[in-house]
Enzyme design. Structure first.
Site, PDB file in Angstrom:
ATOM      1  N   HIS A 106       0.819  -1.218   0.000  1.00 27.20           N
ATOM      2  CA  HIS A 106       0.000   0.000   0.000  1.00 27.20           C
ATOM      3  C   HIS A 106       0.849   1.263   0.000  1.00 27.20           C
ATOM      4  O   HIS A 106       0.436   2.293  -0.521  1.00 27.20           O
ATOM      5  CB  HIS A 106      -1.010  -0.043   1.151  1.00 27.20           C
ATOM      6  CG  HIS A 106      -2.177  -0.908   0.811  1.00 27.20           C
ATOM      7  ND1 HIS A 106      -2.237  -2.229   1.178  1.00 27.20           N
ATOM      8  CD2 HIS A 106      -3.276  -0.674   0.055  1.00 27.20           C
ATOM      9  CE1 HIS A 106      -3.356  -2.760   0.692  1.00 27.20           C
ATOM     10  NE2 HIS A 106      -4.003  -1.837   0.010  1.00 27.20           N
TER      11      HIS A 106
ATOM     12  N   GLU B 134     -10.887 -10.664  -5.348  1.00 24.54           N
ATOM     13  CA  GLU B 134      -9.450 -10.543  -5.071  1.00 24.54           C
ATOM     14  C   GLU B 134      -8.876 -11.744  -4.335  1.00 24.54           C
ATOM     15  O   GLU B 134      -7.714 -11.734  -3.953  1.00 24.54           O
ATOM     16  CB  GLU B 134      -9.153  -9.240  -4.310  1.00 24.54           C
ATOM     17  CG  GLU B 134      -9.993  -9.002  -3.085  1.00 24.54           C
ATOM     18  CD  GLU B 134      -9.739  -7.621  -2.456  1.00 24.54           C
ATOM     19  OE1 GLU B 134      -8.730  -6.969  -2.760  1.00 24.54           O
ATOM     20  OE2 GLU B 134     -10.572  -7.221  -1.626  1.00 24.54           O
TER      21      GLU B 134
ATOM     22  N   ASP C 257      -4.326  -7.950  -4.580  1.00 22.30           N
ATOM     23  CA  ASP C 257      -4.485  -9.108  -3.700  1.00 22.30           C
ATOM     24  C   ASP C 257      -4.613 -10.392  -4.503  1.00 22.30           C
ATOM     25  O   ASP C 257      -4.058 -11.417  -4.134  1.00 22.30           O
ATOM     26  CB  ASP C 257      -5.712  -8.912  -2.795  1.00 22.30           C
ATOM     27  CG  ASP C 257      -5.357  -8.008  -1.628  1.00 22.30           C
ATOM     28  OD1 ASP C 257      -4.281  -8.217  -1.035  1.00 22.30           O
ATOM     29  OD2 ASP C 257      -6.127  -7.079  -1.341  1.00 22.30           O
TER      30      ASP C 257
ATOM     31  N   CYS D 211      -9.645  -2.762 -10.409  1.00 27.27           N
ATOM     32  CA  CYS D 211      -9.109  -1.589  -9.710  1.00 27.27           C
ATOM     33  C   CYS D 211      -7.743  -1.852  -9.088  1.00 27.27           C
ATOM     34  O   CYS D 211      -7.294  -1.097  -8.242  1.00 27.27           O
ATOM     35  CB  CYS D 211     -10.097  -1.076  -8.672  1.00 27.27           C
ATOM     36  SG  CYS D 211     -10.502  -2.304  -7.424  1.00 27.27           S
TER      37      CYS D 211
HETATM   38  C1  PEP Z   1      -6.527  -4.887  -4.810  1.00 25.91           C
HETATM   39  O1  PEP Z   1      -6.335  -5.762  -3.964  1.00 25.91           O
HETATM   40  O2  PEP Z   1      -6.189  -5.000  -5.998  1.00 25.91           O
HETATM   41  C2  PEP Z   1      -7.172  -3.624  -4.433  1.00 25.91           C
HETATM   42  C3  PEP Z   1      -7.515  -2.725  -5.327  1.00 25.91           C
HETATM   43  O3  PEP Z   1      -7.358  -3.398  -3.118  1.00 25.91           O
HETATM   44  P1  PEP Z   1      -6.190  -2.955  -2.126  1.00 25.91           P
HETATM   45  O4  PEP Z   1      -4.957  -2.673  -2.946  1.00 25.91           O
HETATM   46  O5  PEP Z   1      -6.668  -1.762  -1.400  1.00 25.91           O
HETATM   47  O6  PEP Z   1      -6.025  -4.162  -1.273  1.00 25.91           O
HETATM   48 MG    MG Z   2      -7.310  -5.646  -2.068  1.00 22.71          MG
END
Ligand code: PEP
Ligand code: MG
Length: 837
Positions: free
Chosen positions: A453, A695, A719, A766
């Site tokens: 993140h 995910e 994920d 996403c």
């Molecule tokens: C993902 O897992 O691709 C996602 C968009 O969620 P995050 O990165 O916040 O876990």
């Molecule tokens: Mg995620």
């Protein structure tokens, strides 16, 4: 075999045409030239006797085809026929085909043992391919349509230029070696079958790299023919390896003498600045400057003693986790540090002293603990052995860990006054989110990967970042000059002039490219042939909205609401959340806003929730699992989301859904909240769409069933990649495995898209895959309806999409799904793009 004669006014021209044609099928066909005059003063012209001699030199009973340039060349050829015996004359044909194209087609057809009439037909139709390519009505091929019956294979053409003249000639020559009739069609372009032994028809298929062919063979040696054609195509027609990944113009290469450190590219861009080490300031419990001063004296020693015990237990778990990770990911020697920390925590002398301060001096737990640790540190400092003196750092480290737990405080914030590159072991996502991009020019962390993140937020802030940098960077003094390239993951310490100049010029080029991309960022993302993809932005707060719109976002596809919950002591209230959601919805002016419910856990802890440390936090109580265990927190959030939805274009999305039971439980809570609001006459959008993140692998496996419960899917490739590839997204040592362009991940995306579309719901994506510059054709070709990414990546994505065609992207996807490794996937996309863009 049919012989060929080239008649031209110019010897050079005729020789050139012969050279070109015989290169297609070297040494197989007799080609004679009758061209030019034997007069140095007047070299241009044609001579009937020369033409006759040329015909005689290649003559067989199979026949001779004569190709001419123009004017007197035709007359000379006609006259030459007069010199032939009657029985020969009927085997010699003058051909009206264009000289260059006709000769090439004729030579290829002759080489494949076609008869004089077929060779002539091939030559006559030689303009078809060029006419088609230039958009004129194609001359229809003379052969009958293929039935496509018999045996059939399908395969991709991977050589750099597809079936251009020479590979097409090889295809025809190979087809002609077999008795079976060969048919071929370009599946990617949706063409009909054409004859595989016709150079014109094969060329007219317009086969480009990445196109998929169907080849059918009908006859006794069909299997052998197909095998030979497969070998020819899979061997790239003998053209060697695929074209290089880079664009046609190779980028300049840096030759630097500065020492460099190699990490993992985490956020693109260049930075050159002094470094600032981020070492959080220690908590102090008895200093008058600390805002965290607890009461010195406690009323209930037993309560304080229990508090200390519980903090010590938590610290022990945290250190055990660290020890485990360090041991498995870095090495025994480094892990040994945490062994020492554990021993310090369990030291009976330390515990006895703390007990004494609490029960005999009525100290609060935090005060007692710090007093003991100060004493221990002071003892170490007095020792003469320099090694033992250095252990003070460990004492302070352990002391601070327990103190943070006792006071329930997150680590100190990064305070930066001068532009710098921040160097740290790690930054929490909230540390990163609070960085000021005008001051923080770059980030170098020794942990993490491209999908941690910290990296994601750095990208959304447009801050260049490198993760997994060797830990020697932590030993550099503050103010040391460093240059970094977030695209390659290289960090240079005290860079020389060449390195600085090189990086500055790279920075200028990148800025220019971004400016160019920005010019079309506000147009819809549409391919040349009219396919459309909605492009949304990922945001973490209202602060991201305006810049996302400025960069061309058509809505918000992922609002990571967990950032509302960070940097505070309690969860945000319903009204705080409502205000935040309403502000974002208003700023979006009815553009879609997908609000994802709280997704804590993994690498996004919330200290105040007092969750027990987990050995595998990414496999633990994350996302919807946490929310279903704390329904009140989820209810509060859903109440705020629903109220904000009134009159707006808001959708809700649940993260980390793994089972049908989870989505059903989440929807039950949503229904309860709706009921409560209805009872209280509080307005909300009763038709608000409900979606889930896909995910985790189990969600892909049951996507068809999950699709019956929701209105949309959004695929979280960050994920999904780590779970499919079993590689922690924060661990630099396995970062190369958790690659969203790995064919395994791409296959799961494809499965999800198919399941969604079969169920009649829309599907977006996403994850960070969308930020990858090479991903555009994959996103299109997979059939996604929407893509949401960090806003700085939007202009470039739209620009690339505008230069693609849907069938081409579908072909790229098909090839990518069959690849062995992500490197191959990147190569094939890069090669395809370098020919398109
Ligand atoms: C993902 O897992 O691709 C996602 C968009 O969620 P995050 O990165 O916040 O876990
Ligand atoms: Mg995620």
């Amino acid at each position: 075999m049919v012989g060929i004669v080239i008649v031209s006014h110019s010897k050079q021209l005729a020789e050139g045409v012969r050279e070109l044609a015989t290169q297609m099928v070297p040494g197989e066909v007799a080609v004679a030239v009758a061209a030019g005059m034997d007069d140095p003063e007047n070299p241009l012209g044609t001579d009937a006797m020369q033409v006759y001699q040329a015909i005689a030199s290649v003559y067989t009973d199979d026949g001779v085809l004569v190709l001419m340039d123009l004017g007197s060349a035709v007359m000379s050829a006609e006259m030459a026929l007069e010199f032939l015996a009657d029985e020969q004359r009927q085997n010699v044909h003058l051909c009206a085909a264009p000289l260059v194209e006709g000769t090439i087609a004729a030579v290829v057809a002759a080489a494949s043992a076609q008869d004089i009439h077929q060779v002539m037909a091939e030559a006559q139709a030689a303009l078809t391919a060029k006419a088609t390519q230039l958009g004129y009505t194609p001359i229809s091929p003379q052969s009958e349509q293929g039935t496509g019956q018999g045996k059939e294979i399908q395969l991709f053409v991977r050589n750099a230029l597809g079936l251009h003249a020479r590979p097409a000639a090889k295809f025809v020559a190979t087809s002609a070696k077999f008795q079976s009739k060969i048919w071929v069609k370009n599946l990617t372009k949706g063409s009909e079958f054409v004859r595989g032994d016709s150079i014109n028809q094969v060329t007219t298929l317009g086969v480009r790299q990445g196109d998929k062919l169907a080849i059918a063979a009908d006859g006794i040696d069909a299997d052998a023919a197909l095998l030979a054609l497969r070998a020819l195509i899979e061997g790239n027609f003998g053209e060697g390896d695929l074209a290089p990944v880079s664009s046609p113009v190779s980028p300049p290469v840096l030759v630097s003498t500065s020492p460099s450190l190699q990490g993992i590219p985490a956020s693109g861009g260049v930075a050159i600045a002094p470094i600032l080490n981020f070492l959080p300031a220690p908590l102090i419990v008895d200093g008058s400057t600390s805002k965290f001063i607890p009461q010195l004296l406690a009323d209930e020693p037993e309560v304080e003693w229990q508090k200390l015990h519980s903090a010590l237990r938590s610290a022990q778990q945290e250190i055990q986790t660290l020890l485990f990770h360090t041991d498995t990911q870095i090495g025994d020697a480094e892990a040994g540090i945490f062994d020492a920390h554990l021993l310090l925590l369990q030291d009976p002398m330390v515990i006895e002293k703390a007990h004494k301060y609490i029960f005999e001096h009525n100290f609060q737990a935090a005060t007692a603990w710090q007093t003991v640790m100060d004493e221990v540190a002071a003892n170490y400092r007095q020792l003469e052995d320099p090694y033992l003196q250095e252990r003070v750092a460990d004492v302070v480290d352990v002391g601070q860990r327990v103190l943070h737990l006792l006071l329930g405080r997150p680590l100190a914030k990064l305070d930066i006054s001068q532009p710098a590159i921040v160097v740290a072991n790690d930054l929490t996502p909230s540390d990163t989110a609070s960085l000021d991009p005008s001051k923080v020019l770059g980030i170098c962390i020794t942990s993490g990967s491209a999908t941690s993140h910290t990296a994601i937020i750095a990208r959304s802030l447009g801050i260049p970042a490198v993760a997994g940098v060797p830990s020697s960077i932590l030993h550099l003094a503050d103010g040391t000059m460093v240059a970094m390239d977030g695209e390659t993951g290289t960090v240079w310490v005290e860079p020389d002039v060449e390195t600085v100049n090189f990086l500055q010029s790279k920075q200028n080029t990148q800025q220019l490219a971004q400016q160019q991309a920005l010019t079309i960022a506000h147009q819809p993302a549409t391919t040349i042939d009219g396919s459309h993809l909605s492009i949304f932005a990922n945001i973490t707060s209202i602060n991201d909205v305006q810049s996302a719109l400025d960069l061309g976002a058509e809505g918000v596809g992922l609002f990571r609401t967990e950032f509302l919950y960070m940097d505070r002591d309690t969860p945000p209230s319903e009204s705080e959340q409502l205000t935040a959601y309403q502000a974002i919805a208003q700023a979006l002016e009815k553009r879609p806003l997908i609000i994802r419910t709280l997704d804590v856990g993994g690498d996004k802890p919330l200290p105040y929730l007092d969750l027990p440390p987990e050995t595998n936090p990414f496999l633990g109580v994350r996302g919807i699992r946490f929310c279903l265990q704390h329904p009140q927190i989820l209810k509060t959030q859903l109440r705020a989301i629903l109220q904000a939805s009134a009159g707006q274009n808001i959708k809700v999305m649940f993260p980390m859904i793994t089972t049908m039971g989870e989505i059903q439980a989440a929807k039950t809570i949503l229904a309860e909240v709706k009921e409560e609001l209805q009872q209280a006459h509080i307005p909300f959008d009763t038709a608000m769409e409900v979606g889930i993140m896909i995910e985790v692998p189990s969600a892909v496996a049951i996507a068809d069933k999950l699709a019956t419960e929701v209105d949309f899917f959004s695929i979280g490739t960050n994920d999904l990649s780590q779970y499919i590839m079993a590689s922690d997204r924060t661990n630099p040592l396995v970062a190369n495995l958790a690659d969203p362009l790995h064919p395994s991940v791409l296959r799961t995306i494809q499965q999800t898209v198919q399941a969604a579309h079969q169920a009649g719901i829309w599907v977006g994506l996403c994850g960070e895959l969308a930020t990858e510059p090479l991903a555009a054709p994959i996103l299109l070709g997979l059939g996604l309806d929407e893509v949401s990414l960090n806003a700085p990546g939007i202009p470039r994505l739209k620009q690339t999409i505008a230069q693609l065609r849907l069938p081409q992207t579908q072909a790229i996807v098909q090839a990518a799904l069959q690849a062995d490794e992500p490197t191959q996937v990147r190569e094939l996309i890069a090669t395809a793009l370098s020919q398109t863009i």
